[in-house]
Write an enzyme that holds these catalytic residues in place. Structure first.
Site, PDB file in Angstrom:
ATOM      1  CG  LEU A 144      59.832  41.566  41.436  1.00  0.00           C
ATOM      2  CD1 LEU A 144      59.244  40.607  42.358  1.00  0.00           C
ATOM      3  CD2 LEU A 144      60.776  40.946  40.591  1.00  0.00           C
ATOM      4  CG  ASP A 145      57.463  45.097  35.847  1.00  0.00           C
ATOM      5  OD1 ASP A 145      57.985  46.011  35.707  1.00  0.00           O
ATOM      6  OD2 ASP A 145      57.294  44.249  34.662  1.00  0.00           O
ATOM      7  CD  GLN A 146      49.922  47.951  40.120  1.00  0.00           C
ATOM      8  OE1 GLN A 146      50.187  48.628  39.222  1.00  0.00           O
ATOM      9  NE2 GLN A 146      48.725  47.853  41.025  1.00  0.00           N
ATOM     10  CB  THR A 148      55.898  40.762  38.408  1.00  0.00           C
ATOM     11  OG1 THR A 148      56.070  41.073  37.056  1.00  0.00           O
ATOM     12  CG2 THR A 148      57.257  39.349  38.577  1.00  0.00           C
ATOM     13  NE  ARG A 246      55.236  42.873  31.293  1.00  0.00           N
ATOM     14  CZ  ARG A 246      54.904  44.062  31.610  1.00  0.00           C
ATOM     15  NH1 ARG A 246      55.404  44.768  32.619  1.00  0.00           N
ATOM     16  NH2 ARG A 246      53.859  44.538  31.234  1.00  0.00           N
TER      17      ARG A 246
END
Length: 331
Positions: A144-146, A148, A246
């Site tokens: 996951l992105d930082q 998220t 996104r």
């Protein structure tokens, strides 16, 4: 995976979904932080071997190929020192561990994040993680992105790693997210099916492209809307492309709230006509408001269907409450 002083050795085993792909394209997809041109240089210099042999960049991968990458990376420490940290464990056995990642926590080491990642915390919690994976990513089968939050599954054994990788690449894992987005959607549900690839001018971003991208499929439905300004979506992604939700939300004209990279930053918040709703977003959206809510997959050892849910985080609940109060009060 093994480490020398500055050397990082990673081994990839090619699964059926990647059969027929070029070697350099495959490697850049495994490690989005490095460019395809960087991998081309490493292939040409002999730092990448397939089944123990040097090959060309255009080598076409076959199922079962073993790809070994030996690189020098001075930007990141090659030693991962376990760091105890609080972890919200949703499930754990000898094959895998599932955690609820908080927003702000980076999943694995990389440039600018040599310490304090989820991998550091997992190594302190677990007796072992799978040795396979890209450099400095033991056991990581997805990420996951930082900013998220939500469900992350990590392999603890090599057999589990290979099985989970196969499930993710074969689109057998069901992933459902919650996202606050700008605007009101024209219908209550829908599907987005595009190609996603590198942004043509910004290598750190992804974009919807006409060619040379990977298919990305996203299903969404509206759970609630506020004043034609903000909507809460339930989003299910069939594929797992970098920044997929996104990018797709931006492409629809409804960027994720708080996502400054893809059009959902403070400038968009200032365009909200209702001052109470604008204040709610400004004060209660501290990050990209995207939460990996639920995940369903087959257990990597015995195939039993399993489902995991990460509780909705406090900042999501805070924004929801603030929006409810904003629309209930006079403008």
């Amino acid at each position: 995976m093994s480490h020398g002083r500055n050397n990082i050795r990673a081994i990839f085993h090619v699964q059926a979904p990647d059969k027929g792909r070029r070697l350099d394209v495959f490697l850049s997809a495994q490690d989005p932080q490095r460019s395809r041109s960087q991998y081309k240089k490493w292939i040409e210099s002999g730092r990448v071997l397939v089944n123990g042999q040097r090959v060309k960049c255009a080598y076409v991968l076959q199922k079962g190929d073993e790809v070994c990458v030996q690189v020098v990376d001075e930007a990141v420490s090659t030693e991962i020192i376990p760091e105890p940290m609080p972890l919200e464990v949703l499930f754990e056995d000898e094959d895998m561990i599932v955690v609820n990642k908080p927003a702000g926590l980076v999943v694995h080491p990389g440039a600018g994040h040599a310490t304090g990642t989820l991998v550091h915390g997992l190594l302190a919690h677990c007796s072992r993680l799978a040795s396979q994976g890209a450099p400095l990513r033991p056991g990581i089968v997805h990420r996951l992105d930082q900013e998220t939050s939500g469900v992350v599954v990590v392999a603890k054994s090599d057999a589990a790693y290979l099985n989970l990788i196969d499930q993710f690449k074969g689109h057998a894992v069901r992933k459902t997210y919650l996202a606050f987005v700008y605007g009101t959607l024209p219908q209550c549900s829908g599907e987005i099916r595009t190609l996603i690839g590198r942004h043509p001018t910004n290598r750190k971003k992804m974009a919807v492209v006409d060619r040379l991208g990977k298919e990305a499929v996203t299903f969404w439905q509206v759970r609630q809307s506020w004043q034609d300004a903000i909507s809460l979506l339930e989003v299910r992604i069939v594929t797992g492309r970098t920044h997929q939700i996104r990018v797709h939300c931006q492409d629809m004209g409804h960027p994720v709230v708080g996502d400054g990279t893809y059009g959902g930053g403070p400038r968009r918040a200032r365009q909200i006509p209702n001052p109470a709703v604008q204040a709610a977003v400004t004060l209660h959206a501290p990050r990209t408001m995207l939460h990996a809510w639920r995940m369903a997959l087959a257990h990597p050892r015995h195939g039993t269907p399993m489902a995991f849910e990460a509780p909705v985080p406090a900042d999501f609940r805070g924004l929801w409450t603030a929006l409810q109060e904003a629309v209930a009060s006079p403008s």
